[in-house]
Design a protein around this motif. Structure first.
Motif, short mmCIF file in Angstrom:
data_model
loop_
_atom_site.label_atom_id
_atom_site.label_comp_id
_atom_site.label_asym_id
_atom_site.label_seq_id
_atom_site.Cartn_x
_atom_site.Cartn_y
_atom_site.Cartn_z
N CYS A 45 -0.63 -4.75 -11.45
CA CYS A 45 -0.74 -3.45 -11.00
C CYS A 45 -2.22 -3.63 -10.27
O CYS A 45 -3.05 -4.33 -10.60
CB CYS A 45 -1.04 -2.60 -12.35
N PRO A 46 -2.18 -2.75 -9.12
CA PRO A 46 -3.48 -2.85 -8.20
C PRO A 46 -4.66 -2.25 -8.68
O PRO A 46 -4.65 -1.32 -9.68
CB PRO A 46 -2.60 -2.01 -6.98
N ILE A 47 -5.73 -2.55 -8.15
CA ILE A 47 -7.12 -1.76 -8.24
C ILE A 47 -7.14 -0.85 -6.98
O ILE A 47 -7.31 -1.52 -6.07
CB ILE A 47 -8.15 -2.64 -8.63
N VAL A 48 -7.19 0.19 -7.13
CA VAL A 48 -7.06 1.31 -5.85
C VAL A 48 -8.59 1.92 -5.88
O VAL A 48 -8.84 2.92 -6.91
CB VAL A 48 -5.94 2.14 -5.96
N ASN A 49 -9.10 1.73 -4.88
CA ASN A 49 -10.63 2.27 -4.80
C ASN A 49 -11.35 2.15 -6.25
O ASN A 49 -12.04 3.10 -6.53
CB ASN A 49 -10.58 3.80 -4.52
N GLY A 50 -11.51 1.01 -6.85
CA GLY A 50 -12.03 0.85 -7.98
C GLY A 50 -11.26 1.31 -9.34
O GLY A 50 -11.83 1.03 -10.35
N ASP A 51 -10.35 2.21 -9.13
CA ASP A 51 -9.55 2.58 -10.30
C ASP A 51 -8.36 1.69 -10.62
O ASP A 51 -7.53 1.41 -9.93
CB ASP A 51 -8.73 3.84 -9.62
N ARG A 52 -8.65 0.92 -11.96
CA ARG A 52 -7.92 -0.20 -12.25
C ARG A 52 -6.28 0.41 -12.78
O ARG A 52 -6.55 1.11 -13.83
CB ARG A 52 -8.35 -1.08 -13.35
N TYR A 53 -5.28 0.24 -12.15
CA TYR A 53 -4.18 1.00 -12.44
C TYR A 53 -3.51 0.27 -13.82
O TYR A 53 -3.74 -0.88 -13.97
CB TYR A 53 -3.09 1.15 -11.35
N VAL A 54 -2.83 0.95 -14.65
CA VAL A 54 -2.30 0.36 -15.92
C VAL A 54 -0.91 0.22 -15.77
O VAL A 54 -0.14 1.17 -15.08
CB VAL A 54 -2.67 1.55 -16.87
N ARG A 55 -0.20 -0.58 -16.41
CA ARG A 55 1.21 -0.52 -16.49
C ARG A 55 1.80 0.38 -17.39
O ARG A 55 1.30 0.80 -18.70
CB ARG A 55 1.69 -2.12 -17.41
N CYS A 56 3.11 1.09 -16.77
CA CYS A 56 4.09 1.93 -17.82
C CYS A 56 5.34 1.69 -17.54
O CYS A 56 5.73 2.17 -16.50
CB CYS A 56 3.49 3.59 -17.08
N GLY A 57 5.65 0.76 -18.28
CA GLY A 57 7.13 0.14 -17.98
C GLY A 57 7.23 -0.37 -16.63
O GLY A 57 6.54 -1.44 -16.51
N PRO A 58 8.17 0.08 -16.03
CA PRO A 58 8.26 -0.68 -14.49
C PRO A 58 7.19 0.08 -13.40
O PRO A 58 7.57 -0.54 -12.19
CB PRO A 58 9.80 -0.23 -14.24
N ALA A 59 6.38 0.86 -14.08
CA ALA A 59 5.51 1.22 -12.85
C ALA A 59 3.85 1.18 -13.01
O ALA A 59 3.63 0.86 -14.30
CB ALA A 59 5.74 3.00 -12.92
N CYS A 60 2.96 1.56 -12.43
CA CYS A 60 1.51 1.56 -12.72
C CYS A 60 1.04 3.00 -12.23
O CYS A 60 1.71 3.61 -11.47
CB CYS A 60 1.00 0.62 -11.63
N TYR A 61 0.12 3.12 -13.33
CA TYR A 61 -0.36 4.53 -13.22
C TYR A 61 -2.10 4.63 -13.17
O TYR A 61 -2.72 3.60 -13.58
CB TYR A 61 0.07 5.66 -14.13
#
Ligand SMILES: *[C@@H]1O[C@H](CO)[C@@H](O)[C@H](O)[C@H]1NC(C)=O
Ligand SMILES: *[C@@H]1O[C@H](CO)[C@@H](O)[C@H](O)[C@H]1NC(C)=O
Length: 174
Positions: A45-61
């Motif tokens: 999962c990417p880190i977007v503008n310092g926001d570390r996205y979290v895994r949710c099944g097949p997605a990141c949020y």
């Protein structure tokens, strides 16, 4: 000319951010830990503008906006949710793997590694073992580490390092 120069400078700055940073592997993919988080040894999962996205099944949020107690995202503004059988406040916890709660500290989510939660700005997690960011991820479990761990993919047993064997849930000397 000024335009070209700014492109060159931008490129130099971009490459200097990752200079000296170890390229790590996550399943089949390679990544820089300043740009992505590796979940469950195989999902980025990417880190977007310092926001570390979290895994949710097949997605990141973004945990600043959503929560993932099941496989469906809910806005955190929707209030408490059940993480498996535990009711939680999504502004204070993230529900990982559908059943494991980790705290949000000071607005930043911590993540699961085996049976603990860690700060991903300081540590990484590989084969259920924590390692400091900037060091090489472990490929085997060192002395008195626990080789058994669970994550999104189920429960696994990591190999003990040379000279050790798995006895009573620890890698011990022969
Ligand atoms: C959480 O689970 C309990 C027990 O199943 C249920 O009564 C409650 O309504 C659930 N709460 C939410 C917010 O889903
Ligand atoms: C919380 O985050 C802010 C902004 O990043 C920082 O200035 C502050 O020191 C942090 N507080 C704690 C208790 O970590």
């Amino acid at each position: 000319m000024a335009y070209l120069l700014s492109i060159v400078i931008t490129a130099l700055i971009a490459s200097s951010i990752v200079a000296g940073e170890n390229l790590l592997s996550c399943g089949q993919a390679n990544y820089y830990p300043s740009q992505y988080t590796c979940f469950d040894d195989n999902f980025l999962c990417p880190i977007v503008n310092g926001d570390r996205y979290v895994r949710c099944g097949p997605a990141c949020y973004s945990a600043k906006q959503y929560s993932c107690a099941t496989t469906t995202l809910q806005p955190i503004s929707a209030g408490a949710q059940n993480c498996s059988a535990t009711l939680f406040d999504p502004t204070e916890y993230v529900c990982l793997d559908g059943y494991y709660l980790c705290a949000v500290n000071n607005g930043t989510a911590t993540f699961r590694c085996g049976e603990e939660c860690y700060d991903p700005s300081k540590f990484g997690c590989a084969i259920g073992q924590l390692y400091p960011i900037g060091t090489t991820p472990p490929t085997c479990v060192s002395e008195y580490g626990d080789p058994n761990y669970c994550n999104y993919n189920g429960c696994n047993e990591a190999p003990c390092c040379a000279g050790l064997w798995d006895s009573a849930d620890k890698c011990r000397p022969f």
